[in-house]
Write a protein that holds these residues in place. Sequence first.
Motif: not given
Length: 93
Positions: A22-26, A58-60, A38-39
Amino acid sequence: MAWTARFLGVGLANLVNIFNPEMIIIGGGLSKLGNLLLEPAVKVVAERAFPLLNRAVRFVASPLGDDATILGAAAFALHKGKSRKPSPSHDRD
């Protein structure tokens, strides 16, 4: 920077395709670069990941920055310490 973002995007696309998160956190040092890294990486994910999975992830950037690694290691150690059962004593009378 473009080369790094491209290969980060390839790796992230693989993660998306395999695990469907659901989400990948950098976190860590990469999170300091923010959208500069990131972009372009997310654009590569859009090119390479399955469209349905890409729309769901989502990437955050982690708000923990450089502390993410050490805090994660500490949390892991605390969790492992609590889940260990004391081993039976092998002393013989």
